[in-house]
Design a protein around this motif. Structure first.
Motif, mmCIF file in Angstrom:
data_model
loop_
_atom_site.group_PDB
_atom_site.id
_atom_site.type_symbol
_atom_site.label_atom_id
_atom_site.label_comp_id
_atom_site.label_asym_id
_atom_site.label_seq_id
_atom_site.Cartn_x
_atom_site.Cartn_y
_atom_site.Cartn_z
ATOM 1 N N LEU A 38 0.852 -1.183 0.000
ATOM 2 C CA LEU A 38 0.000 0.000 0.000
ATOM 3 C C LEU A 38 0.892 1.239 0.000
ATOM 4 O O LEU A 38 1.781 1.362 0.840
ATOM 5 N N VAL A 39 0.647 2.131 -0.962
ATOM 6 C CA VAL A 39 1.441 3.360 -1.042
ATOM 7 C C VAL A 39 0.523 4.560 -0.807
ATOM 8 O O VAL A 39 -0.632 4.566 -1.230
ATOM 9 N N THR A 40 1.055 5.544 -0.134
ATOM 10 C CA THR A 40 0.300 6.767 0.138
ATOM 11 C C THR A 40 0.548 7.765 -0.982
ATOM 12 O O THR A 40 1.691 8.084 -1.308
ATOM 13 N N THR A 41 -0.509 8.255 -1.580
ATOM 14 C CA THR A 41 -0.407 9.191 -2.689
ATOM 15 C C THR A 41 -0.447 10.631 -2.179
ATOM 16 O O THR A 41 -0.919 10.892 -1.062
ATOM 17 N N PRO A 42 0.007 11.581 -2.984
ATOM 18 C CA PRO A 42 -0.045 12.989 -2.565
ATOM 19 C C PRO A 42 -1.455 13.484 -2.276
ATOM 20 O O PRO A 42 -1.624 14.439 -1.504
ATOM 21 N N HIS A 43 -2.484 12.870 -2.903
ATOM 22 C CA HIS A 43 -3.852 13.321 -2.628
ATOM 23 C C HIS A 43 -4.490 12.543 -1.473
ATOM 24 O O HIS A 43 -5.697 12.639 -1.253
ATOM 25 N N GLY A 44 -3.671 11.776 -0.738
ATOM 26 C CA GLY A 44 -4.124 11.208 0.520
ATOM 27 C C GLY A 44 -4.832 9.877 0.449
ATOM 28 O O GLY A 44 -5.308 9.386 1.483
ATOM 29 N N VAL A 45 -4.922 9.257 -0.718
ATOM 30 C CA VAL A 45 -5.594 7.960 -0.861
ATOM 31 C C VAL A 45 -4.533 6.879 -0.989
ATOM 32 O O VAL A 45 -3.679 6.937 -1.874
ATOM 33 N N ARG A 46 -4.572 5.905 -0.100
ATOM 34 C CA ARG A 46 -3.607 4.807 -0.182
ATOM 35 C C ARG A 46 -4.083 3.790 -1.218
ATOM 36 O O ARG A 46 -5.234 3.349 -1.204
ATOM 37 N N LEU A 47 -3.161 3.413 -2.106
ATOM 38 C CA LEU A 47 -3.493 2.528 -3.212
ATOM 39 C C LEU A 47 -2.610 1.290 -3.185
ATOM 40 O O LEU A 47 -1.421 1.359 -2.842
ATOM 41 N N ALA A 107 -8.103 9.578 -12.598
ATOM 42 C CA ALA A 107 -6.894 10.109 -13.219
ATOM 43 C C ALA A 107 -5.883 10.522 -12.155
ATOM 44 O O ALA A 107 -4.672 10.350 -12.331
ATOM 45 N N ARG A 108 -6.369 11.046 -11.050
ATOM 46 C CA ARG A 108 -5.480 11.425 -9.953
ATOM 47 C C ARG A 108 -4.776 10.192 -9.384
ATOM 48 O O ARG A 108 -3.575 10.231 -9.077
ATOM 49 N N ASP A 109 -5.515 9.083 -9.250
ATOM 50 C CA ASP A 109 -4.899 7.832 -8.786
ATOM 51 C C ASP A 109 -3.825 7.368 -9.756
ATOM 52 O O ASP A 109 -2.706 7.023 -9.357
ATOM 53 N N LEU A 110 -4.163 7.338 -11.039
ATOM 54 C CA LEU A 110 -3.226 6.872 -12.059
ATOM 55 C C LEU A 110 -1.984 7.754 -12.120
ATOM 56 O O LEU A 110 -0.845 7.268 -12.161
ATOM 57 N N ARG A 111 -2.193 9.047 -12.117
ATOM 58 C CA ARG A 111 -1.068 9.976 -12.196
ATOM 59 C C ARG A 111 -0.150 9.818 -10.983
ATOM 60 O O ARG A 111 1.084 9.832 -11.105
ATOM 61 N N ALA A 112 -0.737 9.679 -9.797
ATOM 62 C CA ALA A 112 0.064 9.565 -8.576
ATOM 63 C C ALA A 112 0.940 8.315 -8.618
ATOM 64 O O ALA A 112 2.133 8.370 -8.292
ATOM 65 N N VAL A 113 0.361 7.178 -9.009
ATOM 66 C CA VAL A 113 1.138 5.938 -9.077
ATOM 67 C C VAL A 113 2.235 6.058 -10.125
ATOM 68 O O VAL A 113 3.374 5.623 -9.918
#
Length: 295
Positions: A38-47, A107-113
């Motif tokens: 699990l990684v923490t993204t800049p927008h605060g959602v762990r993916l 898109a925010r999820d995809l971009r962050a990863v």
């Protein structure tokens, strides 16, 4: 007549009813799922994320609605370099923020990863293709090469068939009944292979995943939404693109693939002649993708 039944045959199937041919039933057990993080993204959602391979290029893979890492991994099996697979919000172990979700969120999820892993190439399947369109609509130069597999939506909502399918799947998952989930998932398997060891193995894997991880209700509104406001804006994307569609797929109209390929200035379109793309053309699909993405 042979039809769908659940639970699956204990010996790997196929299970038949009445007279019919017989053969050894030695279906192999499915491989265990790889260990993810699990990684923490800049927008605060762990993916949830899985990274395989080494070196360049780095390619990120975005899955379809209700699917996940297990469905995109085969598409990258012949792709060189480092490969990043992940689960969108509401899928697998990824978090599911409250509220209504949009393609901008995906898109925010995809971009962050992609940013966290330094990805320079991207592949999106169905929902993932829509999210990739949204990323490119916002940042046309983000990726150097892109692949769209069965794009389902651009600037018009998905067809009613997609909405019905998702509603049935979400209802089944919420019920917690494995047989009901299997009935909903069975629609993903072509009738010709539905009662074969390969078909049962796929159903087992999908049912185990969905009953274990569930699907977030925030996904329910996505089929009513569009990925971009104007598909003509995608003409600013100059990266080489491979667009893959197939005829006869109600959830992924071939017209969407054709429109996307017409809009992207450097796109190559390939259309398969029948649905069931991941069953009927898997080897050709993997080869086509790897030839396009490998340096």
């Amino acid at each position: 007549m042979r039809d769908f039944r659940w639970p699956p045959p204990p010996d790997g199937g196929p299970r038949t009813y009445g007279p019919g041919p017989s053969a050894p039933r030695s279906g192999r057990p499915a491989l265990p799922d790889p260990e993810t993080e699990l990684v923490t993204t800049p927008h605060g959602v762990r993916l949830e994320r899985l990274v395989t391979g080494n070196g360049d290029p780095v390619t990120v893979f975005a899955h379809g609605l209700g699917s996940g890492i297990s469905t995109t991994r085969p598409l990258g099996s012949a792709v060189t370099g480092r490969k990043i697979f992940f689960q969108f919000r509401g899928h697998g172990r990824s978090e599911a923020p409250e509220g209504r979700w949009s393609y901008a969120d995906l898109a925010r999820d995809l971009r962050a990863v992609a940013d966290l892993g330094g990805a320079t190439q991207a592949l999106g399947v169905s929902l993932g293709a829509g999210a990739l369109c949204r990323v490119l609509w916002e940042s046309p130069e983000r990726f150097s090469r892109v692949v769209f597999v069965l794009p389902a939506v651009l600037d018009e909502p998905r067809p009613d068939a997609a909405r019905r399918r998702l509603t049935e799947l979400l209802t089944a998952v919420r019920s917690g009944d494995a047989a009901e989930v299997a009935e909903a998932v069975a629609a993903e398997v072509p009738p010709a292979v539905r009662n074969t060891p390969a078909g049962w193995a796929y159903l087992r894997q999908r049912v185990d995943q969905l009953t274990r991880d569930g699907l977030a209700t925030g996904l329910a509104s996505l089929p009513e939404q569009v990925a971009v406001r104007e598909r003509s804006d995608l003409a600013a994307v100059t990266a080489p693109a491979l667009v893959i569609g197939c005829v006869g797929d109600d959830l992924h109209p071939v017209a969407v693939a054709e429109q996307l390929a017409e809009t992207l200035p450097s796109a190559t379109l390939h259309v398969y002649d029948r649905p069931g793309l991941f069953w009927a053309h898997r080897a050709d699909l993997r080869e086509r993708i790897s030839e396009f993405l490998n340096p």
